[in-house]
Design a protein around this motif. Structure first.
Motif, PDB file in Angstrom:
ATOM      1  N   ASN A  87      45.869  37.251  30.745  1.00 60.40           N
ATOM      2  CA  ASN A  87      46.750  38.232  31.371  1.00 60.40           C
ATOM      3  C   ASN A  87      46.015  39.496  31.765  1.00 60.40           C
ATOM      4  O   ASN A  87      46.320  40.110  32.782  1.00 60.40           O
ATOM      5  CB  ASN A  87      47.915  38.565  30.438  1.00 60.40           C
ATOM      6  CG  ASN A  87      49.032  37.563  30.576  1.00 60.40           C
ATOM      7  OD1 ASN A  87      49.719  37.537  31.581  1.00 60.40           O
ATOM      8  ND2 ASN A  87      49.160  36.695  29.582  1.00 60.40           N
TER       9      ASN A  87
ATOM     10  N   PRO B  55      46.222  37.075  25.905  1.00 56.42           N
ATOM     11  CA  PRO B  55      45.919  38.415  26.389  1.00 56.42           C
ATOM     12  C   PRO B  55      44.756  38.426  27.377  1.00 56.42           C
ATOM     13  O   PRO B  55      44.810  39.124  28.386  1.00 56.42           O
ATOM     14  CB  PRO B  55      45.558  39.183  25.121  1.00 56.42           C
ATOM     15  CG  PRO B  55      46.136  38.396  24.006  1.00 56.42           C
ATOM     16  CD  PRO B  55      46.135  36.969  24.454  1.00 56.42           C
ATOM     17  N   THR B  56      43.737  37.634  27.106  1.00 55.12           N
ATOM     18  CA  THR B  56      42.576  37.666  27.989  1.00 55.12           C
ATOM     19  C   THR B  56      42.945  37.222  29.392  1.00 55.12           C
ATOM     20  O   THR B  56      42.635  37.888  30.372  1.00 55.12           O
ATOM     21  CB  THR B  56      41.484  36.734  27.451  1.00 55.12           C
ATOM     22  OG1 THR B  56      41.242  37.090  26.105  1.00 55.12           O
ATOM     23  CG2 THR B  56      40.226  36.875  28.267  1.00 55.12           C
TER      24      THR B  56
ATOM     25  N   ARG C 135      54.194  33.026  19.650  1.00 59.64           N
ATOM     26  CA  ARG C 135      53.463  31.954  20.306  1.00 59.64           C
ATOM     27  C   ARG C 135      52.661  32.452  21.487  1.00 59.64           C
ATOM     28  O   ARG C 135      53.050  33.356  22.194  1.00 59.64           O
ATOM     29  CB  ARG C 135      54.428  30.855  20.748  1.00 59.64           C
ATOM     30  CG  ARG C 135      55.439  31.293  21.772  1.00 59.64           C
ATOM     31  CD  ARG C 135      56.710  30.493  21.628  1.00 59.64           C
ATOM     32  NE  ARG C 135      57.769  31.046  22.440  1.00 59.64           N
ATOM     33  CZ  ARG C 135      57.973  30.707  23.713  1.00 59.64           C
ATOM     34  NH1 ARG C 135      57.195  29.835  24.289  1.00 59.64           N
ATOM     35  NH2 ARG C 135      58.950  31.243  24.381  1.00 59.64           N
TER      36      ARG C 135
ATOM     37  N   LEU D 250      44.449  38.710  34.898  1.00 60.42           N
ATOM     38  CA  LEU D 250      45.487  38.532  35.921  1.00 60.42           C
ATOM     39  C   LEU D 250      45.961  39.894  36.448  1.00 60.42           C
ATOM     40  O   LEU D 250      46.107  40.098  37.644  1.00 60.42           O
ATOM     41  CB  LEU D 250      46.668  37.760  35.317  1.00 60.42           C
ATOM     42  CG  LEU D 250      47.866  37.524  36.242  1.00 60.42           C
ATOM     43  CD1 LEU D 250      47.508  36.507  37.310  1.00 60.42           C
ATOM     44  CD2 LEU D 250      49.063  37.029  35.424  1.00 60.42           C
TER      45      LEU D 250
ATOM     46  N   ARG E 276      50.496  31.540  29.170  1.00 63.82           N
ATOM     47  CA  ARG E 276      51.213  32.727  29.592  1.00 63.82           C
ATOM     48  C   ARG E 276      50.966  33.899  28.657  1.00 63.82           C
ATOM     49  O   ARG E 276      50.990  35.036  29.064  1.00 63.82           O
ATOM     50  CB  ARG E 276      52.713  32.426  29.616  1.00 63.82           C
ATOM     51  CG  ARG E 276      53.151  31.742  30.865  1.00 63.82           C
ATOM     52  CD  ARG E 276      54.641  31.821  31.021  1.00 63.82           C
ATOM     53  NE  ARG E 276      55.361  31.933  29.751  1.00 63.82           N
ATOM     54  CZ  ARG E 276      56.671  32.116  29.685  1.00 63.82           C
ATOM     55  NH1 ARG E 276      57.366  32.185  30.777  1.00 63.82           N
ATOM     56  NH2 ARG E 276      57.277  32.209  28.532  1.00 63.82           N
ATOM     57  N   GLY E 277      50.771  33.570  27.395  1.00 64.70           N
ATOM     58  CA  GLY E 277      50.709  34.642  26.420  1.00 64.70           C
ATOM     59  C   GLY E 277      49.308  35.130  26.128  1.00 64.70           C
ATOM     60  O   GLY E 277      49.143  36.143  25.484  1.00 64.70           O
TER      61      GLY E 277
END
Lengths: 298, 321
Positions: free
Chosen positions: B33, B30-31, B23, B36, B27-28
């Motif tokens: 994160n 990739p872009t 899922r 971030l 939070r998951g």
């Protein structure tokens, strides 16, 4: 890691021994080898000896006509004199260096490791472009950019401040690159297990990746701290008021000053090296390992 | 990349992403994160690396004395001034001579130390530490010891004392460019400071050479010593040597600390950075000319780095490790 293999080895079997003797030229006998290493070691230690000798001497012993290898009497009082002498703001400069080097290290590790991890591991369409933008900065040595950086920092009004001393140095393309290289070799399975358990990238990073990379972080911290403590050009440029001198700038100023109090200068130099000698003694394993791993100064 | 993927919570994964991933909410993503994680670094890089370089480029086309917001455009005048300025051109010569000295000597000394330490059976850790310890010293501290104790130009300097035992007169090491004894002072200081660091690199590389190679060579009749060194050790160290030479060259480009401290106030023996320091931050505060000098230097360094990378293939060997 090769460099941390036990130093004392079992007595070698003849074949093993012959093989090792051949490494790096086996012409030299064991005695010759130790004599050569000892002589080289002597020359490497002499400057340290001179420093300690002079730091604990009177000025007459340092500048006397008949130079002696051992001082006539040892002046432990020089230590106290250095820290109480009003004309030399030495304690202040040590404090500045400690603050700057510590915050520098913490900041560099945080900022560069996060970026290095993302570049190594987080799938993103333009990651390569970002990586090249980072690599490009390696082409321009930081020392060449001191004129433009000074221009920028002075227009921000950061001259003579900790901000000015610390923040511009945090964004080291080199350190980021080293972290990326390290994370490329980090076992992927660990993170994937964490992801399956429901952690996001952020959680997996802090709870799985960082705790399992402490050796590398320690190595990078040591190298970064040493570089931060020893850096000279940038603190010289930024620290114009004596109150914001780091210890290196302070030393440089004593050296080029008119009135030279030899024993205080040498004592100050010894005190400037002492913290790093401790860092060396306690963290040498990581330091050597880290350098051997990265091959590059941060 | 569509920006929307960073917004909505618990959206279905973008069509192009790998289907096997679990899922992927906010939070998951990739872009999200990626930015971030990279954001703070990239913002800092933009402000404190890219912006100064661009500003410097802009400044180099203006007459900018005592100001960083000039209004008098002068075209390439700063560049022609710097390129015809004897001090600046001379500093490039100083750098070339310095690099020609320091790169081969440090390479040879650090390799020699590594070979010695690698063969030690006892006290290996001790000697490794001895050679490595100067890395803890700053250039400023070393300059001070060199200038005020070892190569002090007066009688009480260690070198002059030692020379005195052989009846040799005092040498003024640092105050006279002719004969250029100051090179000896500068080169030995840097050798002492950085050899141990590169020794560690060579040690690591030496320990990675498979022992079978030496056994095979012995069977083939190679004599231990020069022959095995020449035909096995040296080729096996090629990748490390290349990296070391490149690092030494970069370090030589950045030479500032010991020149500034050992040769304070002299007008000779200035490498480019010392020259730029006095030009831009000295009394004239000439940011325009200083920036032009920095740009020239950057272009030179990039050119040399690229050329060297092309000839020696730096990077590929390292990444494979």
């Amino acid at each position: 890691m090769t460099t941390t293999t036990p130093e004392v080895r079992e007595p070698a079997k003849p074949a093993e021994r012959a093989r090792r003797d051949r490494r790096g030229g086996g012409v030299m006998s064991s005695t010759g080898l130790y004599v050569a290493t000892g002589i080289a070691g002597f020359f490497f230690l002499v400057p340290f000896y001179l420093l300690v000798r002079n730091a604990l001497s009177t000025d007459t012993d340092i500048t006397g006509e008949n130079w002696k290898f051992f001082p006539t009497d040892i002046q432990w009082g020089n230590i106290g004199e250095l820290f109480t002498d009003e004309t030399v703001p030495f304690a202040r400069s040590l404090w500045n260096s400690a603050v700057v080097a510590t915050l520098h290290t913490a900041g560099v590790l945080l900022v560069c490791s996060l970026a290095g991890y993302a570049l190594a591991r987080i799938p993103y369409k333009h990651a390569n472009k970002v990586f090249y933008a980072v690599l490009g900065t390696l082409m321009v040595p930081t020392a060449v950019t001191f004129v433009p950086s000074f221009v920028l920092v002075s227009s921000l009004g950061w001259v003579d401040t900790y901000r000015g001393l610390i923040i511009p140095g945090l964004f080291s393309g080199f350190t980021c690159f080293l972290f990326r290289q390290y994370f490329l070799g980090f076992p992927r399975e660990l993170e994937e297990a964490a992801r399956v358990d429901g952690l996001g990238y952020w959680g997996a990073y802090w709870r799985i990746v960082v705790p399992n990379s402490l050796n590398f972080f320690a190595a990078m911290a040591t190298i970064t701290f040493i570089n931060g403590w020893n850096s000279f050009l940038w603190p010289l440029v930024i620290g114009q008021d004596p109150g914001s001198w780091t210890v290196q700038v302070a030393l440089s100023n004593y050296m080029t000053n008119q009135t030279v109090i030899f024993h205080l200068i040498f004592m100050a130099t010894a005190m400037s090296i002492l913290p790093l000698v401790f860092v060396f003694l306690f963290l040498q394993r990581w330091l050597v390992q880290g350098i051997a791993q990265t091959g590059i100064k941060g | 990349m569509s920006t929307t993927s960073t917004r909505g919570l618990a959206r279905p994964a973008p069509a192009k992403a790998a289907p096997a991933r679990p899922r992927r909410g906010l939070r998951g993503s990739p872009t999200f994160n990626f930015w971030l994680f990279c954001g703070p670094f990239l913002v800092g890089l933009a402000i404190f690396v890219y912006a100064p370089i661009l500003w410097s480029l802009w400044l180099s086309f203006f007459e900018a004395r005592f100001t960083v917001t000039p209004d008098k455009f002068v075209g390439f005048e700063n560049y022609t001034y710097m390129l015809t300025n004897d001090d600046f051109v001379g500093s490039l010569g100083t750098f070339t001579a310095f690099a020609a000295f320091i790169v081969p000597t440090t390479w040879a000394l650090s390799l020699g130390l590594a070979l010695l330490v690698n063969r030690l059976r006892f006290m290996r850790a001790f000697f490794r530490s001895v050679f490595f310890l100067p890395t803890a010293c700053s250039y400023v501290a070393a300059s001070l010891i060199w200038k005020m104790s070892i190569f002090s130009g007066v009688r009480f300097g260690l070198m002059n004392t030692v020379l005195g035992w052989f009846g040799i007169e005092n040498i003024a090491w640092l105050v006279d460019p002719d004969p250029p004894w100051y090179w000896l002072v500068i080169v030995t200081a840097r050798l002492w400071l950085q050899s141990g660091f590169y020794m560690i690199l060579f040690l690591a590389a030496l320990q990675n050479i498979p022992g079978e190679l030496y056994e095979a060579a012995a069977i083939d009749g190679a004599k231990p010593g020069w022959q095995t060194f020449r035909h096995i050790t040296l080729p096996q160290l090629r990748a490390t040597s290349t990296a070391v030479i490149l690092l030494l060259l970069i370090a030589a480009y950045q030479a500032f600390d010991e020149f500034y401290n050992l040769l304070s106030k002299t007008t000779w023996g200035r490498p480019p950075l010392v020259e730029l320091y006095y030009k831009a931050l000295g009394e004239s505060q000439d940011y325009g000319a200083g920036s032009a000098g920095a740009v020239i230097l950057t272009v030179l360094i990039c050119a040399v780095t690229l050329l060297q990378g092309k000839f020696l293939g730096f990077g590929r060997g390292e990444e494979a490790k």
